[in-house]
Design a protein around this motif. Structure first.
Motif, PDB file in Angstrom:
ATOM      1  N   THR A  34       0.855  -1.189   0.000  1.00 25.86           N
ATOM      2  CA  THR A  34       0.000   0.000   0.000  1.00 25.86           C
ATOM      3  C   THR A  34       0.888   1.235   0.000  1.00 25.86           C
ATOM      4  O   THR A  34       2.110   1.141   0.218  1.00 25.86           O
ATOM      5  N   LEU A  35       0.297   2.388  -0.198  1.00 25.05           N
ATOM      6  CA  LEU A  35       1.058   3.633  -0.109  1.00 25.05           C
ATOM      7  C   LEU A  35       1.633   3.786   1.298  1.00 25.05           C
ATOM      8  O   LEU A  35       2.778   4.211   1.471  1.00 25.05           O
ATOM      9  N   GLU A  36       0.863   3.393   2.294  1.00 27.65           N
ATOM     10  CA  GLU A  36       1.346   3.450   3.681  1.00 27.65           C
ATOM     11  C   GLU A  36       2.581   2.562   3.862  1.00 27.65           C
ATOM     12  O   GLU A  36       3.545   2.951   4.523  1.00 27.65           O
ATOM     13  N   ASP A  37       2.555   1.373   3.259  1.00 30.55           N
ATOM     14  CA  ASP A  37       3.723   0.480   3.312  1.00 30.55           C
ATOM     15  C   ASP A  37       4.933   1.128   2.647  1.00 30.55           C
ATOM     16  O   ASP A  37       6.048   1.087   3.177  1.00 30.55           O
ATOM     17  N   ALA A  38       4.713   1.720   1.475  1.00 29.31           N
ATOM     18  CA  ALA A  38       5.806   2.360   0.740  1.00 29.31           C
ATOM     19  C   ALA A  38       6.398   3.508   1.552  1.00 29.31           C
ATOM     20  O   ALA A  38       7.628   3.664   1.621  1.00 29.31           O
ATOM     21  N   GLU A  39       5.549   4.292   2.179  1.00 29.54           N
ATOM     22  CA  GLU A  39       6.036   5.408   3.002  1.00 29.54           C
ATOM     23  C   GLU A  39       6.785   4.901   4.226  1.00 29.54           C
ATOM     24  O   GLU A  39       7.789   5.495   4.639  1.00 29.54           O
ATOM     25  N   PHE A  40       6.337   3.798   4.813  1.00 33.78           N
ATOM     26  CA  PHE A  40       7.038   3.184   5.937  1.00 33.78           C
ATOM     27  C   PHE A  40       8.444   2.766   5.507  1.00 33.78           C
ATOM     28  O   PHE A  40       9.427   3.052   6.196  1.00 33.78           O
ATOM     29  N   LEU A  41       8.533   2.083   4.374  1.00 32.00           N
ATOM     30  CA  LEU A  41       9.832   1.649   3.857  1.00 32.00           C
ATOM     31  C   LEU A  41      10.745   2.844   3.588  1.00 32.00           C
ATOM     32  O   LEU A  41      11.938   2.812   3.916  1.00 32.00           O
ATOM     33  N   LEU A  42      10.194   3.897   2.976  1.00 35.16           N
ATOM     34  CA  LEU A  42      10.993   5.109   2.720  1.00 35.16           C
ATOM     35  C   LEU A  42      11.507   5.713   4.015  1.00 35.16           C
ATOM     36  O   LEU A  42      12.674   6.118   4.111  1.00 35.16           O
ATOM     37  N   THR A  43      10.645   5.793   5.013  1.00 35.12           N
ATOM     38  CA  THR A  43      11.031   6.382   6.301  1.00 35.12           C
ATOM     39  C   THR A  43      12.153   5.590   6.950  1.00 35.12           C
ATOM     40  O   THR A  43      13.123   6.168   7.449  1.00 35.12           O
ATOM     41  N   ARG A  44      12.029   4.267   6.951  1.00 33.54           N
ATOM     42  CA  ARG A  44      13.075   3.430   7.568  1.00 33.54           C
ATOM     43  C   ARG A  44      14.387   3.548   6.805  1.00 33.54           C
ATOM     44  O   ARG A  44      15.452   3.634   7.404  1.00 33.54           O
ATOM     45  N   ALA A  45      14.326   3.525   5.495  1.00 36.18           N
ATOM     46  CA  ALA A  45      15.547   3.652   4.692  1.00 36.18           C
ATOM     47  C   ALA A  45      16.167   5.037   4.888  1.00 36.18           C
ATOM     48  O   ALA A  45      17.396   5.155   5.029  1.00 36.18           O
ATOM     49  N   HIS A  46      15.335   6.053   4.891  1.00 43.35           N
ATOM     50  CA  HIS A  46      15.803   7.427   5.069  1.00 43.35           C
ATOM     51  C   HIS A  46      16.511   7.593   6.413  1.00 43.35           C
ATOM     52  O   HIS A  46      17.613   8.157   6.491  1.00 43.35           O
ATOM     53  N   GLN A  47      15.897   7.086   7.481  1.00 44.17           N
ATOM     54  CA  GLN A  47      16.508   7.217   8.811  1.00 44.17           C
ATOM     55  C   GLN A  47      17.824   6.462   8.896  1.00 44.17           C
ATOM     56  O   GLN A  47      18.795   6.951   9.472  1.00 44.17           O
TER      57      GLN A  47
END
Length: 138
Positions: free
Chosen positions: A8-21
């Motif tokens: 989902t978009l929420e999943d994609a944003e979660f993955l982006l946030t974890r990778a970004h951090q």
């Protein structure tokens, strides 16, 4: 009939946030892309200080990984060994280490691609985000 898992978009944003951090923690300036199982872009982020070129590279890496169901590192090794024939610049750019497929319950659901650090560091960022995501998904 089978159940099909998807990001989902929420999943994609979660993955982006974890990778970004993780990239911030490692002091890397990278671009990160999350694609679905077909290689279609779901979300992308270019960090301050990341080269403009990395924005397209992370997407191509992620697409390569999703479509092949393999880490993009596999193709970089085949290129180095001379086992792949003629490649265009666009097809080659996705075949660099730095993307990992996301396999959930045996199904490909997408991939994460990263560009901007050393290729093995790009891959580490993608792996970290996917590992955290999958640990929480079960």
């Amino acid at each position: 009939m089978k159940t099909k898992h998807y990001l989902t978009l929420e999943d994609a944003e979660f993955l982006l946030t974890r990778a970004h951090q993780f990239a911030i923690d490692q002091k890397f300036n990278v671009s990160i892309a999350v694609v679905d199982e077909s290689g279609a872009l779901l979300a992308m982020k270019r960090m301050d200080g990341a080269s403009p070129m990395t924005s397209s590279l992370c997407i191509e890496k992620a697409r390569c990984s999703a479509i092949s169901r393999r880490p993009s590192q596999l193709f970089e090794e085949l290129i180095k060994d001379g086992q792949l024939g003629f490649l265009t610049v666009n097809s080659f750019s996705g075949m660099l280490e730095g993307a990992e497929p996301i396999i959930y319950q045996g199904q490909l659901v997408g991939a994460v691609g990263v560009s901007g650090a050393k290729s093995y560091e790009d891959a580490d960022i993608a792996k970290h985000a996917i590992d955290v995501f999958l640990a929480l998904a079960d």
